[in-house]
Design a protein around this motif. Structure first.
Motif, PDB file in Angstrom:
ATOM      1  N   THR A  14      38.628  39.839  68.757  1.00  0.00           N
ATOM      2  CA  THR A  14      38.459  40.029  67.337  1.00  0.00           C
ATOM      3  C   THR A  14      39.848  39.994  66.706  1.00  0.00           C
ATOM      4  OG1 THR A  14      37.359  41.392  65.647  1.00  0.00           O
ATOM      5  CG2 THR A  14      38.609  42.574  67.331  1.00  0.00           C
ATOM      6  N   GLY A  15      39.919  40.002  65.379  1.00  0.00           N
ATOM      7  CA  GLY A  15      41.246  39.933  64.769  1.00  0.00           C
ATOM      8  C   GLY A  15      41.230  40.053  63.263  1.00  0.00           C
ATOM      9  N   PHE A  16      42.424  40.247  62.717  1.00  0.00           N
ATOM     10  CA  PHE A  16      42.656  40.306  61.274  1.00  0.00           C
ATOM     11  C   PHE A  16      43.445  39.074  60.836  1.00  0.00           C
ATOM     12  CE2 PHE A  16      42.589  45.211  60.785  1.00  0.00           C
ATOM     13  CZ  PHE A  16      41.314  45.177  60.245  1.00  0.00           C
ATOM     14  N   TYR A  17      43.149  38.600  59.611  1.00  0.00           N
ATOM     15  CA  TYR A  17      43.908  37.515  58.994  1.00  0.00           C
ATOM     16  C   TYR A  17      43.846  37.684  57.479  1.00  0.00           C
ATOM     17  CZ  TYR A  17      45.621  32.726  58.263  1.00  0.00           C
ATOM     18  OH  TYR A  17      46.344  31.618  57.898  1.00  0.00           O
ATOM     19  N   GLU A  18      44.930  37.355  56.797  1.00  0.00           N
ATOM     20  CA  GLU A  18      45.011  37.584  55.353  1.00  0.00           C
ATOM     21  C   GLU A  18      43.999  36.752  54.568  1.00  0.00           C
ATOM     22  OE1 GLU A  18      48.990  36.453  54.363  1.00  0.00           O
ATOM     23  OE2 GLU A  18      48.554  34.310  54.371  1.00  0.00           O
ATOM     24  N   THR A  19      43.581  37.304  53.426  1.00  0.00           N
ATOM     25  CA  THR A  19      42.698  36.612  52.491  1.00  0.00           C
ATOM     26  C   THR A  19      43.126  36.973  51.072  1.00  0.00           C
ATOM     27  OG1 THR A  19      40.859  36.800  54.045  1.00  0.00           O
ATOM     28  CG2 THR A  19      40.308  36.274  51.784  1.00  0.00           C
ATOM     29  N   THR A  43      33.458  42.533  66.118  1.00  0.00           N
ATOM     30  CA  THR A  43      34.055  42.233  64.825  1.00  0.00           C
ATOM     31  C   THR A  43      33.316  42.937  63.694  1.00  0.00           C
ATOM     32  OG1 THR A  43      34.829  40.113  65.681  1.00  0.00           O
ATOM     33  CG2 THR A  43      34.776  40.352  63.297  1.00  0.00           C
ATOM     34  N   GLN A  44      32.018  43.123  63.841  1.00  0.00           N
ATOM     35  CA  GLN A  44      31.274  43.922  62.873  1.00  0.00           C
ATOM     36  C   GLN A  44      31.760  45.375  62.893  1.00  0.00           C
ATOM     37  OE1 GLN A  44      27.330  42.931  64.231  1.00  0.00           O
ATOM     38  NE2 GLN A  44      27.019  41.441  62.586  1.00  0.00           N
ATOM     39  N   GLN A  45      32.102  45.869  64.092  1.00  0.00           N
ATOM     40  CA  GLN A  45      32.682  47.212  64.182  1.00  0.00           C
ATOM     41  C   GLN A  45      34.058  47.255  63.514  1.00  0.00           C
ATOM     42  OE1 GLN A  45      32.469  48.836  68.247  1.00  0.00           O
ATOM     43  NE2 GLN A  45      30.704  47.501  68.624  1.00  0.00           N
ATOM     44  N   LEU A  46      34.852  46.200  63.710  1.00  0.00           N
ATOM     45  CA  LEU A  46      36.158  46.118  63.052  1.00  0.00           C
ATOM     46  C   LEU A  46      35.985  46.138  61.540  1.00  0.00           C
ATOM     47  CD1 LEU A  46      39.242  45.614  63.072  1.00  0.00           C
ATOM     48  CD2 LEU A  46      38.737  43.155  63.205  1.00  0.00           C
ATOM     49  N   ALA A  47      35.021  45.389  61.034  1.00  0.00           N
ATOM     50  CA  ALA A  47      34.765  45.351  59.600  1.00  0.00           C
ATOM     51  C   ALA A  47      34.338  46.720  59.085  1.00  0.00           C
ATOM     52  CB  ALA A  47      33.699  44.305  59.299  1.00  0.00           C
ATOM     53  N   VAL A  50      35.982  43.206  53.008  1.00  0.00           N
ATOM     54  CA  VAL A  50      35.972  42.379  54.219  1.00  0.00           C
ATOM     55  C   VAL A  50      35.314  41.028  53.978  1.00  0.00           C
ATOM     56  CG1 VAL A  50      34.943  42.217  56.532  1.00  0.00           C
ATOM     57  CG2 VAL A  50      36.034  44.333  55.799  1.00  0.00           C
ATOM     58  N   ASN A  51      35.914  39.984  54.538  1.00  0.00           N
ATOM     59  CA  ASN A  51      35.272  38.698  54.769  1.00  0.00           C
ATOM     60  C   ASN A  51      35.155  38.489  56.276  1.00  0.00           C
ATOM     61  OD1 ASN A  51      34.865  37.642  52.140  1.00  0.00           O
ATOM     62  ND2 ASN A  51      37.025  37.117  52.017  1.00  0.00           N
ATOM     63  N   MET A  52      34.180  37.726  56.697  1.00  0.00           N
ATOM     64  CA  MET A  52      34.016  37.402  58.115  1.00  0.00           C
ATOM     65  C   MET A  52      34.301  35.915  58.323  1.00  0.00           C
ATOM     66  SD  MET A  52      33.037  40.250  59.641  1.00  0.00           S
ATOM     67  CE  MET A  52      32.058  39.940  61.103  1.00  0.00           C
ATOM     68  N   SER A  53      34.986  35.604  59.436  1.00  0.00           N
ATOM     69  CA  SER A  53      35.323  34.216  59.723  1.00  0.00           C
ATOM     70  C   SER A  53      35.419  34.018  61.226  1.00  0.00           C
ATOM     71  CB  SER A  53      36.643  33.835  59.054  1.00  0.00           C
ATOM     72  OG  SER A  53      36.982  32.490  59.332  1.00  0.00           O
ATOM     73  N   THR A 108      40.279  39.279  56.219  1.00  0.00           N
ATOM     74  CA  THR A 108      39.302  38.567  57.037  1.00  0.00           C
ATOM     75  C   THR A 108      39.261  39.156  58.432  1.00  0.00           C
ATOM     76  OG1 THR A 108      39.428  36.501  55.806  1.00  0.00           O
ATOM     77  CG2 THR A 108      38.776  36.337  58.096  1.00  0.00           C
ATOM     78  N   CYS A 109      38.047  39.428  58.902  1.00  0.00           N
ATOM     79  CA  CYS A 109      37.812  39.881  60.269  1.00  0.00           C
ATOM     80  C   CYS A 109      37.250  38.705  61.051  1.00  0.00           C
ATOM     81  CB  CYS A 109      36.833  41.052  60.297  1.00  0.00           C
ATOM     82  SG  CYS A 109      37.407  42.515  59.416  1.00  0.00           S
ATOM     83  N   GLU A 110      37.888  38.397  62.187  1.00  0.00           N
ATOM     84  CA  GLU A 110      37.601  37.160  62.914  1.00  0.00           C
ATOM     85  C   GLU A 110      36.826  37.432  64.194  1.00  0.00           C
ATOM     86  OE1 GLU A 110      41.633  34.726  61.973  1.00  0.00           O
ATOM     87  OE2 GLU A 110      41.784  36.447  63.313  1.00  0.00           O
TER      88      GLU A 110
END
Length: 386
Positions: free
Chosen positions: A256-261, A220-224, A235-238, A201-203
């Motif tokens: 922006t950030g990462f989180y597990e899914t 965050t779109q760039q991170l994704a 990728v999921n977005m949240s 997940t990209c936050e």
């Protein structure tokens, strides 16, 4: 960290639109190794329950500093931000890598190292391990923007450490002291060994201060996009929620950030242990993070090997595991070098000058860091002494 995820669908083709693949970024992302990630997770686990202000928390800070020193970062690049929590004190660790074009504008990559109820190998040994791998790989890579690798404490007690840093370092008396391009937070990316995943997940910030929402979503779109370009993850977005980027967001910075899914559910329980984490998932997140960090900080696209790197590549430390005698093989041109062996807390246990055979028979069995210093450069390797 506790989160309630609201997943938004985002087509991968849309994420990638407008962002170019850079081979040098991929080559560096590929330098993340499963061996390093697994070793870092194991070492983090061995440090125990790292409640803010505890001895284990202090030992973890020392371990982090030792890791950066082993990678070649200097004492001048490391600062500590001390804060109080109840009757205890704790410290944030900040390691700065200066940019070549915009040295006074910073990309922050951060994650907390304190835990509760368990060793916290997912929450947040996973993010800690990813930060360390990124710092190792990018140590000598020129970037246009400065990078701050920040390890926060006090997250589990309500973002105490990150609040202190934002309100006393980024700002002083409500006057901004540091200009930030983006804050990239990595918290709980350990995955679940019983349910392997290929999604992260990209936050982005879509609440709180509304003035920075659009910029956060764009970042965050760039991170994704980087995640898709430089790692095997989808990728999921949240929305961002309740981690160390929030104090920055409250001051108007872009986060922006990462989180597990999916979410493991082990956070804040005795089950947050190495046995329940998926090291392969952490490895994949590491590749995505290194790709994204290069994009955010604008890393050079030139892959160069200088003379110091050539010397470093020719240095051999063997056998490993070692018993009684440790051999140091150096190139013929290298006449002066120093060997230092430190335990995993950073304590120096042996030092020698210009010796290719080192007697280690008096050192207790265990894991150590062997650092070879030469011509102002350093190379380090984890060794096992039997």
């Amino acid at each position: 960290m506790k989160k309630v995820l609201t997943i938004l669908s985002l087509g991968i083709l849309g994420v990638f639109h407008g962002q170019t693949f850079i081979q040098a970024y991929q080559d560096r992302a590929n330098q993340v190794t499963q061996t390093n990630i697994t070793s870092l997770l194991q070492q983090f686990s061995n440090l125990g329950i790292k409640t803010t202000g505890s001895v284990a928390n202090d030992n973890t800070l020392a371990w982090l500093k030792n890791q950066y020193q082993a990678y070649g970062y200097t004492a001048g690049q490391m600062t500590e931000d001390t804060f109080t929590i109840g009757s205890s004190t704790s410290k944030n660790l900040i390691v700065t890598k200066t940019g070549t074009v915009y040295p006074d504008i910073y990309v922050i990559i951060c994650g907390h190292y304190d835990t509760i109820n368990s060793p916290g190998v997912s929450d947040n040994g996973s993010g800690t391990s990813v930060l360390l791998e990124a710092a190792r790989i990018l140590k000598d890579v020129p970037t246009e923007y400065s990078i701050k690798f920040i390890h926060f404490s006090g997250e589990e007690q309500g973002l105490v450490g990150s609040n202190h840093y934002v309100n006393n370092v980024v700002f002083s008396n409500n006057v901004r002291q540091l200009n930030l391009k983006v804050v990239f937070n990595i918290d709980q990316v350990g995955g679940k060994i019983s349910n392997p995943s290929n999604t992260v997940t990209c936050e982005s910030d879509q609440s709180g201060q509304t003035g920075n929402n659009a910029a956060s979503l764009a970042m965050t779109q760039q991170l994704a996009a980087c995640t898709g370009l430089y790692s095997p993850l989808s990728v999921n977005m949240s929305n961002a929620f309740s981690s160390d980027y929030i104090p920055f967001e409250n001051k108007g910075d872009i986060i922006t950030g990462f989180y597990e899914t999916p979410v493991s559910g082990n956070q804040h329980t005795p089950n947050d242990t190495l046995a329940n984490v998926d090291p392969v998932y952490v490895f994949k997140v590491g590749k995505a993070a290194v790709g994204a960090l290069q994009h955010f900080a604008v890393a050079t696209t030139v892959l160069a090997i200088d003379e110091a790197q050539k010397n470093s590549d020719q240095i051999k430390i063997y056998p490993n595991p070692a018993k009684n005698i440790l051999h140091i093989e150096t190139p013929a041109s290298l006449k002066n070098f120093t060997v230092e062996i430190s335990d995993m807390s950073g304590k120096l246990v042996l030092k020698s000058e210009n010796q290719n055979e080192i007697n280690i028979s008096q050192i207790s069995s265990g894991n150590y860091i062997c650092t070879i210093s030469f011509n102002g450069e350093k190379t380090s390797k984890k060794i096992i002494i039997e």
